[in-house]
Design an enzyme around this catalytic site. Structure first.
Site, mmCIF file in Angstrom:
data_model
loop_
_atom_site.group_PDB
_atom_site.id
_atom_site.type_symbol
_atom_site.label_atom_id
_atom_site.label_comp_id
_atom_site.label_asym_id
_atom_site.label_seq_id
_atom_site.Cartn_x
_atom_site.Cartn_y
_atom_site.Cartn_z
ATOM 1 N N HIS A 30 1.973 -2.995 -6.388
ATOM 2 C CA HIS A 30 2.088 -1.950 -5.370
ATOM 3 C C HIS A 30 2.932 -2.479 -4.210
ATOM 4 C CE1 HIS A 30 -1.792 0.429 -6.535
ATOM 5 N NE2 HIS A 30 -0.716 1.071 -6.950
ATOM 6 N N CYS A 87 -5.208 -2.613 0.995
ATOM 7 C CA CYS A 87 -5.662 -1.807 -0.146
ATOM 8 C C CYS A 87 -6.992 -1.123 0.151
ATOM 9 C CB CYS A 87 -5.827 -2.688 -1.386
ATOM 10 S SG CYS A 87 -4.270 -3.266 -2.091
#
Length: 703
Positions: A168, A264
């Site tokens: 990511h 996250c």
């Protein structure tokens, strides 16, 4: 004082590593401590709450990764783009996040179901509100970026992720307040790094080392001058402190086991919006069509891999599989690229694989005039070895003089419009040159598996043959040479002096004498050492029979050069009876054309050596015209030049003892070329022996 910045978090009530969908999860299934995870999450929660407002979304049983709320979606103002998770293991989170957003008054946009986008994990707002950084490559698709630009009315900058550990964008990239950027350059491709450097001033870029990156230092939460992260090295903390940031470390090791850390575990739902900023995205899409034996020839796999490797993404819109083995297949593929520059690079490579526009999308080639002799317009299309056609005035024209590394020039003649490959130096004022990649296609023969497998030269597969395969290769080369000879075809040999040094000269002589060679290309050295061997018995001063250096032998090649210069040419020395044997002798006696290209290191040179390299290239080009096969024998420099001049369809055999040389020479993307790693003298010896086996039965029958 608590900032008005607001975050969304999800308690780790059901958190565990239940599956593997990223490299960090491997080996960690059910190895996370629930108590320690709760403790670490609570510490992060309270640290953030001391500096900002935190909302909570209820955790749901069966969805352990809901704790990573950054992936809920992307929020800007009152609008949110809901995530479309790539992996089924997380797709069940979507309705719960959607419900929370709707209950809290957000306008929720949902992407098509087959278009992955993983929220703020792959989309990070510039802290000044100027643009949106959007990642792609592992979890999110490039084609999602135009939707983000449209729905959020913001400029989107696409960045390609290359390291699967940083799957990511937020694992390796963290925009900070006041225009600073914390990032790990090793996670991105070169194009994306260049984009970052163009957008962020050097003094604002904080590039970190791998040691900090794997501790998820970039997976940080930024609240004004506060940066909250799992762990940072002293040097990184010092760098951040120097530009006004305070680092707060809070261990998140249990969440690293699932591939996440501070960022996250949070979703920022209040983002700065620049009123003067509006939708803009450089992502470009184009639909191409491919037809042929796409599966068994590997064309479709090569095309899709190429798109991804060059920084693009794809969607197969249609695929019609041939119903029988001899039937062809057809595919329509949407290609997306982060910019026109990258799209051009991708399409130029796909053209080589036979990709064409859909009929309704066909457009004429873009042409720009040559305004300075010998100089092409910027962005000119670079020609390849494959037969090419260009579209002019709605008609497809075949390009003449096909070769690598040229420009395609259009001129008007008495017979109409003509398209030719030209070297840059040959471009003339008034020529119109093809630029961009519009209106260009290559012509590929669609051969079935059976047709390819039945060809005697079927081993020619752009590969490099090792010693174990040399005899097999020799057998097939011999058969092909025999077939070309019997059909009146043409074989050209490119040879270096190693042919003579390794004792291959006598075998090459036989090939010339017996009609297997119709042209010879080389440099000054092969001719000199060939004649040295046959006049003085040495090559580079080494006795060819005894393998030992001869006293004064280092002067032998100069004596040979001097002798030939006295007669004025190799041919005249042969006619005078001075040169009585050898490769050059056989070429002269059998009227085989040859060209010797000079270089800066040449002694002499011989009178036949062409020291004007432009004229030498022209001579080479004339000799290889119409060739059916080219044997490249231990001469990298001349062989590369020949390879660039040779169109597709000409069979090529590259022989050298050095694997690196063979790989370079044979890697033309052409199915007709192969490399053979072996001693060139041995190769030629085996080749003549194999030709004897093929020839002797026919001679016996005639007798």
């Amino acid at each position: 004082m608590v900032s008005q910045i607001r975050f969304l978090m999800c308690a780790p009530d059901h958190y565990d590593v239940d599956y593997v969908i990223n490299p960090w999860m491997e080996g960690n299934i059910h190895k996370s401590s629930r108590d320690r995870a709760v403790e670490q999450w609570n510490k992060l929660y309270h640290v953030i709450k001391d500096h900002a407002i935190v909302d909570l979304v209820p955790p749901q049983k069966g969805w352990p990764d809901m704790v990573f709320s950054a992936n809920a979606g992307l929020v800007l103002g009152e609008n949110v783009v809901l995530s479309r998770f790539l992996h089924k293991e997380r797709q069940g989170e979507e309705p719960y996040f959607q419900q929370w957003f709707e209950n809290n008054g957000y306008n929720v946009y949902t992407l098509p179901k087959d278009l992955p986008f993983e929220g703020a994990g792959d989309a990070l707002l510039d802290r000044e509100g100027r643009w949106l950084w959007a990642g792609y490559g592992f979890r999110s698709e490039l084609d999602s970026h135009p939707y983000l630009a449209k729905w959020l009315d913001i400029e989107v900058i696409s960045l390609r992720l290359m390291d699967e550990r940083f799957y990511h964008l937020d694992t390796c990239f963290c925009p900070l307040a006041n225009g600073y950027l914390l990032y790990y350059p090793g996670a991105f491709d070169s194009y994306s790094n260049r984009v970052i450097e163009m957008r962020v001033a050097p003094e604002k870029r904080i590039a970190i080392e791998e040691a900090d990156a794997v501790n998820f230092a970039c997976n940080a939460v930024n609240v004004d001058s506060i940066v909250i992260m799992n762990k940072a090295s002293e040097s990184l903390k010092s760098r951040l402190s120097e530009v006004g940031f305070q680092v707060i470390e809070t261990p998140l090791t249990e969440f690293l086991k699932a591939g996440g850390a501070a960022k996250c575990l949070t979703l920022r739902v209040t983002e700065p919006i620049g009123e003067e900023i509006h939708a803009n995205v450089s992502v470009e899409s184009r639909v191409i069509r491919m037809e042929g034996h796409l599966l068994d020839a590997g064309l479709i796999n090569r095309a899709l891999d190429l798109i991804v490797e060059m920084g693009g993404s794809f969607q197969v819109l249609k695929f019609n599989l041939g119903e029988q083995r001899q039937s062809t297949s057809a595919a329509e593929v949407r290609v997306s690229a982060p910019s026109h520059e990258v799209m051009e690079e991708i399409i130029s490579q796909l053209i080589d694989l036979g990709a064409v526009d859909l009929p309704q999308d066909e457009r004429d080639s873009r042409l720009e005039p040559v305004i300075q002799a010998g100089v092409a317009p910027d962005d000119f299309y670079v020609s390849t070895i494959y037969p090419t056609e260009i579209r002019v005035n709605g008609e497809w024209l075949k390009v003449q003089n096909q070769r690598m590394d040229g420009a395609i020039a259009i001129s008007t003649t008495a017979n109409g419009i003509v398209a030719k490959c030209k070297l840059l130096r040959d471009l003339e004022i008034g020529d119109k040159v093809v630029v961009d990649v519009l209106g260009i296609r290559t012509v590929r023969k669609a051969e079935s598996r059976e047709q390819r497998n039945s060809q005697e030269f079927s081993f020619m597969s752009s590969g490099v043959s090792s010693e174990r395969r040399v005899e097999l290769v020799v057998e097939q080369v011999a058969w092909e040479l025999r077939k070309i000879k019997d059909s009146g075809g043409k074989v050209v040999v490119t040879a270096g002096p190693v042919v003579i040094h390794t004792g291959g000269g006598e075998h090459l002589c036989r090939l010339v004498r017996e009609g297997y060679v119709q042209g010879l290309l080389g440099g000054n050295a092969i001719a000199v050492h060939d004649m040295e061997q046959n006049l003085l018995g040495t090559s580079l001063g080494v006795d060819m029979k005894r393998g030992v250096a001869v006293r004064g032998g280092h002067r032998h090649h100069l004596k040979v050069i001097n002798t030939i210069r006295r007669f004025g040419s190799i041919a005249k020395a042969v006619e005078a009876g001075v040169v009585k044997s050898g490769v050059m002798y056989e070429c002269v006696k059998n009227n085989i054309p040859f060209s010797l290209a000079g270089s800066i290191r040449d002694d002499g040179p011989l009178p036949d050596t062409q020291m004007n390299l432009i004229l030498a290239q022209q001579e080479y080009s004339q000799i290889i015209q119409g060739a059916d096969m080219i044997l490249m024998l231990s001469s990298m420099l001349h062989s590369i030049g020949v390879g660039n001049m040779t169109p597709a369809g000409v069979k090529m055999v590259c022989v050298d003892i050095n694997p690196a040389v063979v790989t370079k020479l044979s890697d033309r993307g052409s199915i007709e070329s192969v490399g053979v790693v072996t001693d060139v003298g041995l190769f030629l010896s085996l080749l003549t022996q194999q030709l004897d086996k093929l020839t002797s039965p026919y001679v016996a029958n005639v007798g």
